[in-house]
Design a protein around this motif. Structure first.
Motif, PDB file in Angstrom:
ATOM      1  N   ASN A 193       0.828  -1.197   0.000  1.00 35.22           N
ATOM      2  CA  ASN A 193       0.000   0.000   0.000  1.00 35.22           C
ATOM      3  C   ASN A 193       0.871   1.259   0.000  1.00 35.22           C
ATOM      4  OD1 ASN A 193      -1.978   1.899   0.215  1.00 35.22           O
ATOM      5  ND2 ASN A 193      -2.749   1.222   2.199  1.00 35.22           N
ATOM      6  N   GLY A 194       1.504   1.503  -1.151  1.00 31.63           N
ATOM      7  CA  GLY A 194       2.337   2.690  -1.290  1.00 31.63           C
ATOM      8  C   GLY A 194       1.536   3.972  -1.378  1.00 31.63           C
ATOM      9  N   ARG A 195       0.331   3.876  -1.875  1.00 30.65           N
ATOM     10  CA  ARG A 195      -0.516   5.074  -2.015  1.00 30.65           C
ATOM     11  C   ARG A 195      -0.702   5.777  -0.675  1.00 30.65           C
ATOM     12  NH1 ARG A 195      -5.463   4.180  -5.494  1.00 30.65           N
ATOM     13  NH2 ARG A 195      -3.848   4.574  -7.011  1.00 30.65           N
ATOM     14  N   ASP A 196      -0.790   4.998   0.405  1.00 30.36           N
ATOM     15  CA  ASP A 196      -0.997   5.569   1.742  1.00 30.36           C
ATOM     16  C   ASP A 196       0.275   5.538   2.580  1.00 30.36           C
ATOM     17  OD1 ASP A 196      -3.776   6.048   1.279  1.00 30.36           O
ATOM     18  OD2 ASP A 196      -4.148   3.914   1.608  1.00 30.36           O
ATOM     19  N   ASN A 197       1.424   5.328   1.925  1.00 33.44           N
ATOM     20  CA  ASN A 197       2.708   5.220   2.619  1.00 33.44           C
ATOM     21  C   ASN A 197       2.673   4.169   3.729  1.00 33.44           C
ATOM     22  OD1 ASN A 197       4.208   7.082   1.091  1.00 33.44           O
ATOM     23  ND2 ASN A 197       3.213   8.762   2.169  1.00 33.44           N
ATOM     24  N   ALA A 198       1.915   3.122   3.503  1.00 38.97           N
ATOM     25  CA  ALA A 198       1.853   1.980   4.424  1.00 38.97           C
ATOM     26  C   ALA A 198       2.401   0.777   3.654  1.00 38.97           C
ATOM     27  CB  ALA A 198       0.428   1.747   4.893  1.00 38.97           C
ATOM     28  N   TRP A 199       3.670   0.878   3.259  1.00 36.43           N
ATOM     29  CA  TRP A 199       4.306  -0.058   2.348  1.00 36.43           C
ATOM     30  C   TRP A 199       4.259  -1.496   2.821  1.00 36.43           C
ATOM     31  CZ3 TRP A 199       5.420   2.117  -2.157  1.00 36.43           C
ATOM     32  CH2 TRP A 199       5.550   3.496  -2.184  1.00 36.43           C
ATOM     33  N   TRP A 200       4.219  -1.712   4.100  1.00 37.22           N
ATOM     34  CA  TRP A 200       4.307  -3.069   4.650  1.00 37.22           C
ATOM     35  C   TRP A 200       2.929  -3.705   4.781  1.00 37.22           C
ATOM     36  CZ3 TRP A 200       8.852  -3.578   3.289  1.00 37.22           C
ATOM     37  CH2 TRP A 200       9.763  -2.559   3.438  1.00 37.22           C
TER      38      TRP A 200
END
Length: 134
Positions: A118-125
């Motif tokens: 979830n890169g869109r929300d900067n929650a990559w993990w």
């Protein structure tokens, strides 16, 4: 299992070789650049990658944190791989565009596990709530 794959851009100016274990997993992300380019990548360590030709044919695009070099062939526009350093990902890496592999069997690719980020929300993990479009 590690396997040697060969890849290139569309016009053939850029050619590479990479040791990849597709069974270890691949990745798709919903950040803006990955969504717009329909990126499907596998990250490997730099010592598992060899650029065979075309360093001079590559252009570089960076944005945001400037941690990743989104490389593309300046002739045909294909993004065969990128390079970066993200501490949370183990430091230096090369992200191989699976679509640029010349000798990957479609069945091998279809069987490779996919991890969504979830890169869109900067929650990559974390995986995004919706992944069907990626």
């Amino acid at each position: 299992m590690l396997k040697t794959f060969h890849g290139s851009c569309h016009c053939g100016a850029v050619k590479f070789q990479a040791e990849i274990d597709l069974a270890a997993g691949t990745g798709k992300c919903n950040c803006s650049i990955c969504t717009k380019t329909r990126a499907w990548n596998v990250s490997i360590k730099p010592d598992a990658f060899r650029l065979l030709q075309g360093e001079d044919a590559l252009s570089d695009y960076e944005f945001g944190t400037h941690q990743v070099h989104h490389l593309f062939c300046r002739t045909c526009g294909v993004r065969p791989f990128g390079r970066g350093h993200i501490a949370e990902m183990g430091g230096d890496f090369v992200a191989i565009n699976l679509g640029a592999l010349d000798d990957a069997d479609p069945a091998e690719l279809a069987e490779a596990p996919v991890r969504y980020s979830n890169g869109r929300d900067n929650a990559w993990w974390d995986a995004p709530a919706e992944t069907r479009h990626l």
